[in-house]
Design an enzyme around this catalytic site. Sequence first.
Site, PDB file in Angstrom:
ATOM      1  N   SER A   1       3.475  -2.355  10.246  1.00 51.10           N
ATOM      2  CA  SER A   1       4.936  -2.417  10.411  1.00 51.10           C
ATOM      3  C   SER A   1       5.536  -3.763  10.007  1.00 51.10           C
ATOM      4  CB  SER A   1       5.335  -2.047  11.842  1.00 51.10           C
ATOM      5  OG  SER A   1       4.868  -0.743  12.156  1.00 51.10           O
TER       6      SER A   1
ATOM      7  N   GLU B   1      -6.767   4.399   8.165  1.00 57.62           N
ATOM      8  CA  GLU B   1      -6.521   5.830   7.940  1.00 57.62           C
ATOM      9  C   GLU B   1      -7.766   6.497   7.352  1.00 57.62           C
ATOM     10  OE1 GLU B   1      -2.851   5.358   5.768  1.00 57.62           O
ATOM     11  OE2 GLU B   1      -1.873   4.752   7.638  1.00 57.62           O
TER      12      GLU B   1
ATOM     13  N   GLU C   1      -5.446  -5.146  10.684  1.00 55.04           N
ATOM     14  CA  GLU C   1      -4.450  -4.095  10.865  1.00 55.04           C
ATOM     15  C   GLU C   1      -4.698  -3.364  12.174  1.00 55.04           C
ATOM     16  OE1 GLU C   1      -2.501  -3.023   6.916  1.00 55.04           O
ATOM     17  OE2 GLU C   1      -4.164  -1.657   7.211  1.00 55.04           O
TER      18      GLU C   1
ATOM     19  N   ASN D   1       0.865  -1.184   0.000  1.00 52.94           N
ATOM     20  CA  ASN D   1       0.000   0.000   0.000  1.00 52.94           C
ATOM     21  C   ASN D   1       0.905   1.239   0.000  1.00 52.94           C
ATOM     22  OD1 ASN D   1      -1.776   2.057   0.538  1.00 52.94           O
ATOM     23  ND2 ASN D   1      -2.398   1.293   2.556  1.00 52.94           N
TER      24      ASN D   1
ATOM     25  N   HIS E   1      -9.643   1.132   5.070  1.00 58.02           N
ATOM     26  CA  HIS E   1      -8.341   1.236   5.741  1.00 58.02           C
ATOM     27  C   HIS E   1      -8.503   2.126   6.983  1.00 58.02           C
ATOM     28  CE1 HIS E   1      -4.199   2.349   6.580  1.00 58.02           C
ATOM     29  NE2 HIS E   1      -3.842   1.270   5.905  1.00 58.02           N
TER      30      HIS E   1
ATOM     31  N   GLY F   1       2.429   2.084  10.758  1.00 60.17           N
ATOM     32  CA  GLY F   1       3.336   3.214  10.584  1.00 60.17           C
ATOM     33  C   GLY F   1       4.082   3.594  11.852  1.00 60.17           C
TER      34      GLY F   1
ATOM     35  N   GLY G   1       2.834  -1.269   4.288  1.00 59.51           N
ATOM     36  CA  GLY G   1       2.844   0.154   3.970  1.00 59.51           C
ATOM     37  C   GLY G   1       4.260   0.633   3.697  1.00 59.51           C
ATOM     38  N   GLY G   2       4.879   1.207   4.712  1.00 57.43           N
ATOM     39  CA  GLY G   2       6.204   1.830   4.572  1.00 57.43           C
ATOM     40  C   GLY G   2       7.221   0.988   3.811  1.00 57.43           C
TER      41      GLY G   2
ATOM     42  N   LYS H   1       0.081   4.302  -0.178  1.00 58.78           N
ATOM     43  CA  LYS H   1      -0.554   5.469   0.473  1.00 58.78           C
ATOM     44  C   LYS H   1      -0.326   6.722  -0.379  1.00 58.78           C
ATOM     45  CE  LYS H   1      -0.176   3.100   4.832  1.00 58.78           C
ATOM     46  NZ  LYS H   1      -0.036   3.139   6.259  1.00 58.78           N
TER      47      LYS H   1
HETATM   48  P1  PGA Z   1       2.819   0.119   7.662  1.00 58.40           P
HETATM   49  O1  PGA Z   1       1.360   0.320   7.044  1.00 58.40           O
HETATM   50  O2  PGA Z   1       3.388  -1.151   7.066  1.00 58.40           O
HETATM   51  O3  PGA Z   1       3.596   1.347   7.224  1.00 58.40           O
HETATM   52  O4  PGA Z   1       2.682   0.018   9.131  1.00 58.40           O
HETATM   53  C1  PGA Z   1       0.492  -0.762   6.874  1.00 58.40           C
HETATM   54  C2  PGA Z   1      -0.811  -0.315   6.266  1.00 58.40           C
HETATM   55  O5  PGA Z   1      -1.314   0.747   6.625  1.00 58.40           O
HETATM   56  O6  PGA Z   1      -1.382  -0.997   5.396  1.00 58.40           O
END
Ligand code: PGA
Length: 251
Positions: A213, A97, A167, A9, A95, A173, A234-235, A11
């Site tokens: 993470s 967020e 999640e 992802n 999601h 994050g 994500g990251g 983002k």
């Molecule tokens: P992250 O994000 O791996 O940066 O923690 C995961 C996500 O929001 O799908």
Amino acid sequence: MRKPIIAGNHKMNLTPLQTRNLLTELVKNLIDYDQVEIIVSPPFTSLAMADEVLRATDIQLAAQNVHQAAQGAYTGEVSAKMLKASGCQWVICGHSERRNLFQESNELVNKKIRAVTAMGLKPILCVGETLAERELGQTNQVLARQISGSLQGFQQSDLLELVVAYEPVWAIGTGKTAASADAEAGCQFIRSHLKTQFGPKLADSIRILYGGSVKPGNIKELMAEKNIDGALVGGASLKSADFLAIVKYHE
Ligand code: PGA
């Protein structure tokens, strides 16, 4: 019997050119790689570029969001039909967020999943508790409420391609990955809840991903758990070396 999925992802990161560079690097290193299903989810503005790079490959494309209506006067929004025409096979729905920063309710997520499945696209439904909810011992209640609300009114036959991502919000994050036992407990609860709602056959076939993470250093341990069928990253999906190491976790 459940083929693992590793999904990235992106983002609100990467311009179309940066997306092209990242995906070109992935394609080069993943020719004929079929151990896992690979999905990438760039921002809307990079979908056309991503589709061009990925078209002749097995790497699949997901959108990060969708509007629930088919079309119309919704300035700034994008429909499922547009996403399909842009090369997407998947859409991430709900999601955390979007739930937390953009006030998406289970009811709205339900409508989005309806728009996605009606268009023949596949939903990745995200669920997860906040730190406060976890500390109050409400994790399972929150997951049950999110799943029931987001999938209310659906028949088994609508959900054959559903993927769920567990999640925990406190792990996203933050660098704080859930311990694999906690990640497994969440995924196991989700599967048991799906079982009561939709029966064992469907629940046993649905792939449940862990997200929060995920890194090259913890993916192997997470994937060893019985109910974790993949990861939403994500990251670490923004760096080709990290994402490739996660994709090839069993090497
Ligand atoms: P992250 O994000 O791996 O940066 O923690 C995961 C996500 O929001 O799908």
